[in-house]
Design a protein around this motif. Sequence first.
Motif, PDB file in Angstrom:
ATOM      1  N   PRO A 495     -13.287  -2.560   7.446  1.00 42.60           N
ATOM      2  CA  PRO A 495     -11.954  -2.994   7.861  1.00 42.60           C
ATOM      3  C   PRO A 495     -10.925  -1.965   7.385  1.00 42.60           C
ATOM      4  O   PRO A 495     -11.129  -1.311   6.370  1.00 42.60           O
ATOM      5  CB  PRO A 495     -11.755  -4.329   7.129  1.00 42.60           C
ATOM      6  CG  PRO A 495     -12.858  -4.429   6.124  1.00 42.60           C
ATOM      7  CD  PRO A 495     -13.951  -3.528   6.559  1.00 42.60           C
ATOM      8  N   LYS A 496      -9.834  -1.846   8.146  1.00 43.85           N
ATOM      9  CA  LYS A 496      -8.879  -0.789   7.832  1.00 43.85           C
ATOM     10  C   LYS A 496      -8.356  -0.923   6.400  1.00 43.85           C
ATOM     11  O   LYS A 496      -8.273   0.026   5.656  1.00 43.85           O
ATOM     12  CB  LYS A 496      -7.712  -0.822   8.825  1.00 43.85           C
ATOM     13  CG  LYS A 496      -6.883   0.445   8.691  1.00 43.85           C
ATOM     14  CD  LYS A 496      -5.946   0.664   9.850  1.00 43.85           C
ATOM     15  CE  LYS A 496      -5.225   1.993   9.668  1.00 43.85           C
ATOM     16  NZ  LYS A 496      -3.872   1.968  10.160  1.00 43.85           N
ATOM     17  N   TRP A 497      -7.975  -2.137   6.050  1.00 45.12           N
ATOM     18  CA  TRP A 497      -7.503  -2.363   4.684  1.00 45.12           C
ATOM     19  C   TRP A 497      -8.443  -3.359   4.010  1.00 45.12           C
ATOM     20  O   TRP A 497      -8.707  -4.420   4.542  1.00 45.12           O
ATOM     21  CB  TRP A 497      -6.064  -2.898   4.677  1.00 45.12           C
ATOM     22  CG  TRP A 497      -5.137  -2.006   5.444  1.00 45.12           C
ATOM     23  CD1 TRP A 497      -4.473  -2.310   6.585  1.00 45.12           C
ATOM     24  CD2 TRP A 497      -4.793  -0.657   5.124  1.00 45.12           C
ATOM     25  NE1 TRP A 497      -3.743  -1.239   7.014  1.00 45.12           N
ATOM     26  CE2 TRP A 497      -3.919  -0.192   6.141  1.00 45.12           C
ATOM     27  CE3 TRP A 497      -5.137   0.233   4.103  1.00 45.12           C
ATOM     28  CZ2 TRP A 497      -3.369   1.076   6.155  1.00 45.12           C
ATOM     29  CZ3 TRP A 497      -4.607   1.513   4.114  1.00 45.12           C
ATOM     30  CH2 TRP A 497      -3.736   1.926   5.133  1.00 45.12           C
ATOM     31  N   CYS A 498      -8.939  -3.006   2.869  1.00 50.05           N
ATOM     32  CA  CYS A 498      -9.907  -3.844   2.174  1.00 50.05           C
ATOM     33  C   CYS A 498      -9.556  -3.873   0.701  1.00 50.05           C
ATOM     34  O   CYS A 498      -9.306  -2.830   0.107  1.00 50.05           O
ATOM     35  CB  CYS A 498     -11.309  -3.278   2.388  1.00 50.05           C
ATOM     36  SG  CYS A 498     -12.509  -3.774   1.138  1.00 50.05           S
ATOM     37  N   ASN A 499      -9.469  -5.071   0.146  1.00 46.60           N
ATOM     38  CA  ASN A 499      -9.260  -5.114  -1.298  1.00 46.60           C
ATOM     39  C   ASN A 499     -10.360  -5.912  -2.004  1.00 46.60           C
ATOM     40  O   ASN A 499     -10.134  -6.506  -3.050  1.00 46.60           O
ATOM     41  CB  ASN A 499      -7.861  -5.635  -1.653  1.00 46.60           C
ATOM     42  CG  ASN A 499      -7.655  -7.070  -1.234  1.00 46.60           C
ATOM     43  OD1 ASN A 499      -8.535  -7.655  -0.612  1.00 46.60           O
ATOM     44  ND2 ASN A 499      -6.516  -7.638  -1.578  1.00 46.60           N
ATOM     45  N   THR A 500     -11.528  -5.902  -1.381  1.00 48.39           N
ATOM     46  CA  THR A 500     -12.645  -6.602  -2.000  1.00 48.39           C
ATOM     47  C   THR A 500     -13.869  -5.705  -2.087  1.00 48.39           C
ATOM     48  O   THR A 500     -14.867  -5.935  -1.405  1.00 48.39           O
ATOM     49  CB  THR A 500     -12.997  -7.856  -1.180  1.00 48.39           C
ATOM     50  OG1 THR A 500     -13.156  -7.454   0.192  1.00 48.39           O
ATOM     51  CG2 THR A 500     -11.950  -8.922  -1.296  1.00 48.39           C
ATOM     52  N   PRO A 501     -13.782  -4.644  -2.874  1.00 49.07           N
ATOM     53  CA  PRO A 501     -14.947  -3.779  -2.986  1.00 49.07           C
ATOM     54  C   PRO A 501     -16.087  -4.501  -3.705  1.00 49.07           C
ATOM     55  O   PRO A 501     -15.869  -5.110  -4.751  1.00 49.07           O
ATOM     56  CB  PRO A 501     -14.423  -2.604  -3.824  1.00 49.07           C
ATOM     57  CG  PRO A 501     -13.267  -3.150  -4.584  1.00 49.07           C
ATOM     58  CD  PRO A 501     -12.679  -4.242  -3.755  1.00 49.07           C
TER      59      PRO A 501
END
Lengths: 578, 176
Positions: A495-501
Motif C-alpha cells: 500500500p502507498k502509505w503503511c504504518n504497520t511494518p
Amino acid sequence: MVRRTGSQILVESLLREDVEVVFGLPGGQALPIFDAVHGSELNFVLVRHEQAASHMADGYARSTGKPGVFIVTSGPGATNVVTGLCNAYMDSVPLVGISGQVATDVIGQDAFQEADIIGITRPVTKHNFLVKNVNDLARTLKEAFYIATTGRPGPVLVDVPIDVQRAFCEFVYPDKVDIRSYRPNYSGHSVQIKKAAEIINKSEKPVFYIGAGVVASNAESEIFEISKKADIPVTNTLLAIGAYPLDTSLSLGMLGMHGTFCANKVVQTADVIVAVGARFDDRCTGKVCEFAKKAKKIHIDIDPTAISKVVDADVPVVGDAKTVLKEMIALIDSKDRKDWLRMIDTWKTEHPLWYNRDDDKLHPQYVVEKISELTKGDAIVVTEVGQHQMWAAQYYKAKNSRLFLSSGGLGTMGFGYPAGIGAKFGNPDKEVVVVAGDGSFQMNMQEMAVAVLNDINVKVVILNNQCLGNVRQWQEMFYGKRYSHICLAKRKKCPKWCNTPRRDTCPVYIPDFLKWAQSYGALGMRVTEKKDVEPALKKMLGTKNSVVLDIWTEIEENVFPMVPAGASLDNIVTRMNG
Amino acid sequence: MFLHMEDVVRHAISVLVENKFGVLARISTLFAARGFNIDSLAVGETEDPAISRMTIVVKSDDCILEQVTKQLNKLIDVIKVNEFNDNIEYVERGACLVKISLNKSNRNEVMQMVEIFRSKIVDISQSSVIVEVTGSEDKISAFVRKVMPCGIKEMCRTGIVALGRGQSIIKVSSGR
C-alpha cells in the motif's frame, strides 16, 4: 644532491611521518603518485569507494590517536571524500588527505576530472593546501601533519596537481614546523585555573561534563583523579564514552537527548558545571536557555571559538585539557560530597536505563548488552548512525576511551563499517565489532571486499529492523505515525502509505545479508529469536574472519530516554507514554 | 544567536594575514558560513609583502563580534586580529569616486560641494565631472547625499582602512 619527483617526495614524506597505512583509490590525476607508491614501503589499502577511504582513515585515527591518511584522485575522487572530511572536522579527528589535481596550467579550465576541491572543502577542513610548486611540497606535508595533530585536531587536505607530482626537486624533509599564524596555546592561564578551582571548591553540587577533548589530550587519568579527590560526578558526551570508568558511583553515563535520566538530572541540578573538551552540542544541551540554569560554567577547551559559542562560560580556560587539569589538581580541595552523591544514587536507582528484559522479544538493547558482556567491554565497538548507535552508546560498557567510535557531530550513516575496518588496521590485536543498522550498513557495505581481501577480521552485527529506525521513531512520536519512506522492505505492491511494518506480512527483505556476506567469502549468520543471540555472538567472536551477523530485532522499538529536539533536558521522557 | 537591534554596533576589524592566494576566500567563507554580513572590506599589502592587511567593517552585537574575532584567529593564515572600537583612538579613511552630471544650473552647486568637502575633481567632460572624495565613512556618505540632487551617474566606493593613533600598533610579534 638527489633530486626526486614530487610523487616520490610525497611517499617519502608519509614514511617520515611514520604513516602505517594509507587508504585510497587511484585515478588519472594521481597516476604519478601511485607509481611512486608502487614498490615503496608504504602500506596502501585499496578501497571500493573514496568516501570509505576517508572513514577508514578516520576510524584508524580515532582508535589509535595517530593521524589517518588517505590518497585519492582529482574530481570525483576528491568530492567523494568531502563527507569524510566534514565528519572528521565536526568530531576533531586528525586526518591528512591527499588529492590529485589537474595540471597547474589548466586549473580553472574545467579540465577532465577537475574540481575546485580546495574551494569545496574549505569549510569542512581545519586547513587545506593547493601545492603549486614542487619545492613547497615537503614543507606543506610537514605542516599538514602538524596542523592536523596539534591544537584542536582536524582534517587537512593537500591538493597536488599532476605536474607537481612529476616535477623534480631536491628532497629535504623539515624537522620542525613554525607557522607564525598558528601557535595553539596548550597551557591555561594560571589566574583562570585558580578561579575555576575556587569555584569548584566552594560548590556543593559540581559535575564534570567531558567530551572528545579529554580523549584527544589523554586527560582521562586527570579527570579520574580530580573527580575522586573531590567527589565530583562525571557525565560524558557520545564521543567521550569510555573516558571515565563506568564502574564507579561517580559515573553518570552519557548526557543529552538519549543520555541517562541521572546525567541529565545532575546537569540540571548542579551548581557548577566543569566542561572539559566538550562543545555544548545541541544534542547535549537540549534547549540552551533552559540548560543547567543553576550552574556556573567553567569551560576548559583548547579552541577559543568553542568557548561561549553556545553557552556563556563564567570561567573560560583556554588550554589543553591534560595540562590544565594537571595544574588544577593541586588547587582542588579533597571533599566529601555525600549529600550530592546520595541524591545522584537515588536518581540512578529510580531511573536506570530500561528495556523489557523479561519478555521473549528480540530487543536490540539485549544484543548490545550481550556484546558488552562477551567482550568484557574490551573490544572496539564502532557504530553507524541511528537508533542502534544510541543503543550501543547506552549499553556497551567500554572499558577505556578509544573503544567506542561513532560519528557524533555530522551523524554520518555509512561511517561505521569503513571506520571499523580502519580501526582494525590500527589495532590488529583488538576485537572490532561494528554495530550497524540495516539502513546505515547498506551505505558502505561494499567495503567488505577490503576487509576480506586484507584478512581484516571485522565483525558486523546488524540490528535489523527493516527500516530507517531513527526517522521512524521521530515520525511515530512527532508526526502522528505517518511513516514516510522509512521502510526498507517496501515494494511496488505495498500500500502507498503503511504504518504497520510486520515481519510476517511485509515482503521479503533484501538484500539477504547472509548471502551478501557469503558472496564475499565471509561468514553470514542470521538470528531471529532472542535465545539464539548469545550462541551466535559467541560463534561470531570465535571466528577469525569477517562475519556479518544479521539480527532481526523488534521493528518498532524506540530509543529511550529521550529529550525531544528543542526541549529542555528537564523534559526527559524515559518510556513511551511515560 | 538572536540579534537585538539596539546592541548592534558598527565595528572595524583589522586583520593581518599571510599574503597568499585563497586567504580572502577563507575569510569571506567564514563570514558567509555564519551568516554575518560584511559592510565593507579593504585589502592591501603591507610594508612586508608577505603580509596583507584587511580592514573589515561589520555591524554586530558584542557576542557575535567575539565569535567573529575568535573564528578569524582560528584560520591558519590569519596572523593577528584587532578590533577598533570606541575605546581606541583611531583614524579611518575611505575613498569614493562619484561621476556627477554637469549642466548650467547645477555647476555652481557641484563646485561648492567639492569645495566644502575638500574633495577633488579628477576628470571633467562636457556633461559630467568625476569627484574624488576621501574621508571617514560618514563624510563620504554625507557628500554622496549632498550631490545626489545634482544627479549621480555612477559611483564607486572603497572599503575603509583604519590605523590606531599614536602608540597603538598592530604588528606581527617576532616568534615566541
